[in-house]
Write a protein that holds these residues in place. Sequence first.
Motif, short mmCIF file in Angstrom:
data_model
loop_
_atom_site.label_atom_id
_atom_site.label_comp_id
_atom_site.label_asym_id
_atom_site.label_seq_id
_atom_site.Cartn_x
_atom_site.Cartn_y
_atom_site.Cartn_z
N SER A 162 0.84 -1.20 0.00
CA SER A 162 0.00 0.00 0.00
C SER A 162 0.88 1.24 0.00
N HIS A 163 0.23 2.38 -0.06
CA HIS A 163 0.92 3.66 0.06
C HIS A 163 1.46 3.77 1.49
N PRO A 164 2.65 4.38 1.66
CA PRO A 164 3.27 4.45 3.00
C PRO A 164 2.36 5.05 4.07
N VAL A 165 1.56 6.03 3.71
CA VAL A 165 0.69 6.64 4.72
C VAL A 165 -0.38 5.64 5.18
N HIS A 203 0.36 -7.17 14.23
CA HIS A 203 -0.20 -8.47 14.63
C HIS A 203 -0.11 -9.51 13.51
N HIS A 204 0.45 -9.11 12.39
CA HIS A 204 0.62 -10.04 11.26
C HIS A 204 2.06 -9.95 10.76
N PRO A 205 3.00 -10.33 11.63
CA PRO A 205 4.43 -10.14 11.30
C PRO A 205 4.87 -10.99 10.11
N GLN A 206 4.05 -11.98 9.70
CA GLN A 206 4.43 -12.79 8.53
C GLN A 206 4.33 -12.00 7.23
N LEU A 207 3.65 -10.84 7.28
CA LEU A 207 3.49 -10.03 6.07
C LEU A 207 4.66 -9.05 5.93
N LYS A 208 5.41 -9.20 4.86
CA LYS A 208 6.46 -8.22 4.56
C LYS A 208 5.77 -6.95 4.06
N ILE A 209 6.16 -5.82 4.62
CA ILE A 209 5.49 -4.57 4.26
C ILE A 209 6.23 -3.91 3.12
N VAL A 210 5.59 -3.81 1.99
CA VAL A 210 6.24 -3.22 0.81
C VAL A 210 5.42 -2.04 0.32
N GLU A 211 6.06 -0.90 0.29
CA GLU A 211 5.34 0.32 -0.08
C GLU A 211 5.13 0.42 -1.58
N THR A 212 4.01 0.98 -1.97
CA THR A 212 3.70 1.23 -3.37
C THR A 212 3.30 2.69 -3.47
N ILE A 266 -3.82 -2.96 0.86
CA ILE A 266 -4.54 -2.22 1.90
C ILE A 266 -5.10 -0.95 1.27
N CYS A 267 -6.42 -0.85 1.22
CA CYS A 267 -7.06 0.33 0.64
C CYS A 267 -8.55 0.31 0.99
N HIS A 268 -9.31 1.22 0.40
CA HIS A 268 -10.74 1.29 0.66
C HIS A 268 -11.43 0.05 0.08
N SER A 269 -12.44 -0.46 0.78
CA SER A 269 -13.10 -1.70 0.37
C SER A 269 -13.67 -1.60 -1.04
N MET A 270 -14.00 -0.38 -1.48
CA MET A 270 -14.58 -0.23 -2.81
C MET A 270 -13.61 -0.71 -3.90
N ALA A 271 -12.30 -0.64 -3.61
CA ALA A 271 -11.31 -1.10 -4.59
C ALA A 271 -11.44 -2.61 -4.83
N ALA A 272 -11.87 -3.36 -3.81
CA ALA A 272 -12.06 -4.81 -3.97
C ALA A 272 -13.16 -5.09 -5.00
N GLU A 273 -14.24 -4.34 -4.89
CA GLU A 273 -15.33 -4.48 -5.87
C GLU A 273 -14.85 -4.15 -7.28
N ILE A 274 -14.12 -3.00 -7.37
CA ILE A 274 -13.70 -2.53 -8.70
C ILE A 274 -12.73 -3.51 -9.35
N TYR A 275 -11.81 -4.05 -8.56
CA TYR A 275 -10.74 -4.86 -9.14
C TYR A 275 -10.93 -6.37 -8.92
N GLY A 276 -12.07 -6.77 -8.38
CA GLY A 276 -12.34 -8.20 -8.26
C GLY A 276 -11.46 -8.93 -7.26
N LEU A 277 -11.24 -8.29 -6.10
CA LEU A 277 -10.47 -8.96 -5.05
C LEU A 277 -11.39 -9.35 -3.90
N LYS A 278 -10.85 -10.14 -2.99
CA LYS A 278 -11.61 -10.64 -1.84
C LYS A 278 -11.18 -9.87 -0.59
N VAL A 279 -12.13 -9.29 0.12
CA VAL A 279 -11.81 -8.58 1.37
C VAL A 279 -11.65 -9.59 2.50
#
Lengths: 277, 277
Positions: B104-107, B118-127, B148-161
């Motif tokens: 996600s974006h750094p902010v 709480h999810h240390p298995q996830l490597k955090i990579v900025e975009t 990581i973004c607004h839930s509406m992006a899941a609808e638009i891009y066909g991802l699973k929340v």
Amino acid sequence: MKRIAIQGIKGSFHDIAAHLYFENEELDMVYCDTFSELFQTMREESNTLGLMAIENTIAGSLLGNYELLRSSGTDIVGEHKLHIQHSIMCLPEDDWDTLTEANSHPVALMQCHNFLSHHPQLKIVETFDTAGSARNIKEKNLKGHAAICHSMAAEIYGLKVLEDHIEDNKHNFTRFLVLSNPLFADDLRDRNRANKSSLVFTLPHTEGSLSSVLSIFTFYKINLTKIQSLPIIGSEWNYLFYVDVTYQDPIRFHQSIEAVRPLTREMKVLGEYTAAK
Amino acid sequence: MKRIAIQGIKGSFHDIAAHLYFENEELDMVYCDTFSELFQTMREESNTLGLMAIENTIAGSLLGNYELLRSSGTDIVGEHKLHIQHSIMCLPEDDWDTLTEANSHPVALMQCHNFLSHHPQLKIVETFDTAGSARNIKEKNLKGHAAICHSMAAEIYGLKVLEDHIEDNKHNFTRFLVLSNPLFADDLRDRNRANKSSLVFTLPHTEGSLSSVLSIFTFYKINLTKIQSLPIIGSEWNYLFYVDVTYQDPIRFHQSIEAVRPLTREMKVLGEYTAAK
């Protein structure tokens, strides 16, 4: 020897600022993971000082740190202004043609955005610390990784600097506050040389409440050097004001505070100190 | 149909804010890579509007955007306040046990710091974009990656929340400004309902210059809702002030501007508009 708590590790901008502010003094540094841990340390060890960034010429005020400061009960006893400059560094055996990834804190990465856009081969991976990226590359022998941080971290962690001054904006300054338990604050500040203070207060949302307060400061020859309003979350018609003032006469300053206090709510003097050059 | 330039892509917070502000209107969106490109588009196409974030309840003012706005010559014609909420999403075939990286974006990453810790298995990579991370995962079929973004992006891009509301602070609001070429600004704002304005001016560093200006506003029954001082880089004894005011009577507002103008330098009214709820 002074004991100073900062957020960050050896070679971080906080570490560098602490050593410049207390130049020629031996320091016992307490390296904290978070600003909350810094204040926790100061609560547990009454004679430990703190040094914390409060604003930056590009990013503006660090609102979270203002809030921590306001609720901490600590006293500001000094300030330091540091010129923020970034360098890119890697393992001695690496060079431009072997690098694949740039690591740093997200704010530092953003501050080198132009530079990084000219090196699209570097995958940008955020880490939790500028100098921490340098330490990590050395400790884990991360070939192909570059760290972006202050050049001093290269010396400390044995890395090779590829380029200095890679920050986009050359007018990037961070202002740090030196904090103390109020018990010891008077020993640390030079009362006779105090010419600056940081205040926080709330005002009722009545017309002209801020202009009344500022007019009184003017009558007492107190100058504003910074003012910032913040809405209080959950209390929409009240505002919090952070104000920095400078003055020549500390007695007039104390009188002005007593003169404005009845017009404010929760007026707190966060500290009196000598303005940095 | 209105043409609106924003920084960001379909599904970004700017996109969502634009559609909420202009609800029930058909929009022709211009998706820009940078805020500078947004203003460039507005200069080239005089009838294209802009929508730009200006401050956030946690991060504070976006000083860079204030500077772009000040020098752009555009007019503010409206504002929108958006509740910032983040979700974590991935390809439909992925799940918690197959994820290795969060993008996600750094902010946004910082705003979900507790959640991510709480999810240390996830490597955090900025975009470079929140919704852009979602699009990238879908387009490149990036297994193991979460955006990581607004839930509406899941609808638009066909991802699973996988989880909604993962932001640390639930009181996270961003204020956006709607901008127009001054030629068309009057058609877009409802003059009769204008009750808010944003101003920027500089003041000579003479004692009490700010208190004089604020006193005059008080005499004209103009309320301050925000004030922020900024040092002018390279001109240390002058300050830039960004002020938001609200008022009931637009005529009194215009009179107050003429009354304070001689006491300020470079006073600019950035726009008159209707305050958001």
